[in-house]
Design an enzyme around this catalytic site. Structure first.
Site, short mmCIF file in Angstrom:
data_model
loop_
_atom_site.label_atom_id
_atom_site.label_comp_id
_atom_site.label_asym_id
_atom_site.label_seq_id
_atom_site.Cartn_x
_atom_site.Cartn_y
_atom_site.Cartn_z
N GLY A 137 34.58 57.22 36.34
CA GLY A 137 34.75 56.32 37.11
C GLY A 137 36.00 56.28 37.74
N GLY A 147 40.62 54.01 37.99
CA GLY A 147 40.26 55.38 37.68
C GLY A 147 41.25 56.11 38.70
N ARG A 190 36.99 42.24 35.56
CA ARG A 190 37.05 40.99 34.95
C ARG A 190 36.96 39.77 35.68
NH1 ARG A 190 41.30 39.97 29.88
NH2 ARG A 190 40.51 38.19 29.25
N ARG A 229 31.92 38.01 26.58
CA ARG A 229 31.68 39.35 26.48
C ARG A 229 30.18 39.52 26.68
NH1 ARG A 229 34.60 36.85 22.17
NH2 ARG A 229 36.72 37.66 21.60
N ASN A 269 29.08 46.82 31.93
CA ASN A 269 29.56 48.17 31.58
C ASN A 269 28.86 49.02 30.75
OD1 ASN A 269 32.04 47.63 33.42
ND2 ASN A 269 32.93 46.44 31.57
N ASN A 290 36.14 47.47 29.07
CA ASN A 290 36.13 46.44 28.14
C ASN A 290 34.43 45.70 28.18
OD1 ASN A 290 38.72 45.89 27.38
ND2 ASN A 290 39.40 45.29 29.51
N HIS A 327 41.08 44.43 20.38
CA HIS A 327 41.48 44.36 21.66
C HIS A 327 40.87 43.36 22.47
CE1 HIS A 327 43.27 45.77 25.48
NE2 HIS A 327 42.18 45.60 25.95
#
Length: 341
Positions: A31, A37, A104, A110, A117, A142, A200
């Protein structure tokens, strides 16, 4: 006198060379064409312990990013890979770093983040099974609470899962807690450390102010509650301040680089202490973040239960069911993405 001075300089130069660590680690960044990245790659390019830096992305502009980094003097040799070259990008790397992520968005759930991802992480796990099953895998995509269990489940199904070598990077929680606490106490963050455990996410990050060092620094219960809420919500605030176009980048890249540096020391044969989200059964859930000891073969000692004050105990008890739910979301997505695996 001139000869003596010249000899002295030569002796100092030789001593400096002897003290320099050997560049012997290869790191792959998956990435690498994205904003996060590219920042991580720039920081890793400067790491004197890295011999080769392999950059991969589906976007072919990563090739240009690698060429650009090679124009910087010194540092690791950088190579760029795109498209079908993922196996080549991770070949022989001791550390594989997954930083690919869909930006995000405010209010994004979620489940939506996992769906966005997970495909890239699945692709990487499949390549690791084919090409490099023994590498350390550090994940910054995430939601980490779900993506680490997702990757672990995929690797298990491919027959290469090593729970001691899969890490969720939560170093940003440590750095944010230090910065926010130092500001509240009006001290330097360089001289302050607060352990952070749990997960997290906004509901599972748990700073342990009762273990803050130096011990002369203290916060009262009201401050502890306020700082905990601040640390938990600061990532969301950044997303809103950036008008939903991107999550935190610079601070996250800095934190990922710090964590990778610790892993590289471990790969080189040292025992290091680092905070990360890993397989950990000691808190009533199968994954948990905390200060763990890592060596050349992976995790040596995961974080275990320690005495906590009433407020911290309350936060742990409230976080464990949420972490368990997040773990299940990640593992269940394996069945959705690849039902026949």
């Amino acid at each position: 006198m001139l000869k003596l001075y010249t000899r002295l300089l030569q002796t100092k130069a030789q001593a400096k060379i002897k003290c320099m660590p050997v560049r012997n680690v290869q790191v792959s960044v998956i990435g690498a064409a994205g904003e996060l990245g590219s920042n991580v790659s720039l920081l890793l390019k400067q790491n004197h312990k890295i011999k080769r830096l392999q950059l991969y992305d589906d976007d072919e502009k990563v090739i240009g990013a690698a060429i650009e980094l090679n124009h910087l003097p010194g540092g690791a040799i950088v190579s760029g890979f795109a498209g079908d070259d993922l196996n080549e990008a991770i070949r022989s790397s001791q550390l594989i770093l997954m930083v690919h992520r869909i930006p995000r968005k405010p209010g994004k759930k979620r489940e939506a983040m996992i769906a966005a991802n997970a495909p890239s992480l699945h692709k990487l796990c499949r390549a690791m099974a084919d090409e490099n099953p023994d590498a350390f895998l550090a994940i910054a995509s995430n939601p980490i609470n779900s993506m680490v269990p997702f990757a672990s489940s995929i690797l298990y199904k491919y027959g290469i899962y090593n729970p001691f070598k899969v890490f969720g990077i939560t170093q940003i929680d440590i750095n944010r807690t230090r910065a926010c606490t130092a500001k509240a106490l009006k001290v330097s963050s360089n001289n302050l450390f607060v352990p952070v455990i749990g997960g997290h996410s906004d509901e599972t990050i748990i700073p342990l102010f009762s273990y803050m060092t130096p011990v002369e620094y203290t916060v009262d219960p009201c401050q502890a509650d306020s700082l905990t809420h601040l640390v938990r919500k600061i990532g969301t605030e950044i997303v809103f301040r950036k008008q939903g176009t991107e999550a935190a980048v610079a601070a996250v890249a800095w934190s990922i680089n710090e964590f990778c540096d610790s892993l590289i020391d471990a790969i080189n044969g040292n025992e290091v202490d680092a905070t990360c989200y890993i397989a950990n059964p000691y808190f009533g859930t199968r994954f948990f973040a905390g200060h763990s000891t890592i060596g050349p073969y992976g995790v040596i000692r995961p974080f275990r239960k320690i005495p906590l004050n009433d407020y911290e105990t309350f936060l742990v008890n409230r976080s464990v069911p949420i972490i368990n739910s997040d773990v299940s979301l990640g593992e269940d997505h394996v069945k959705i993405l690849i039902p026949k695996l």
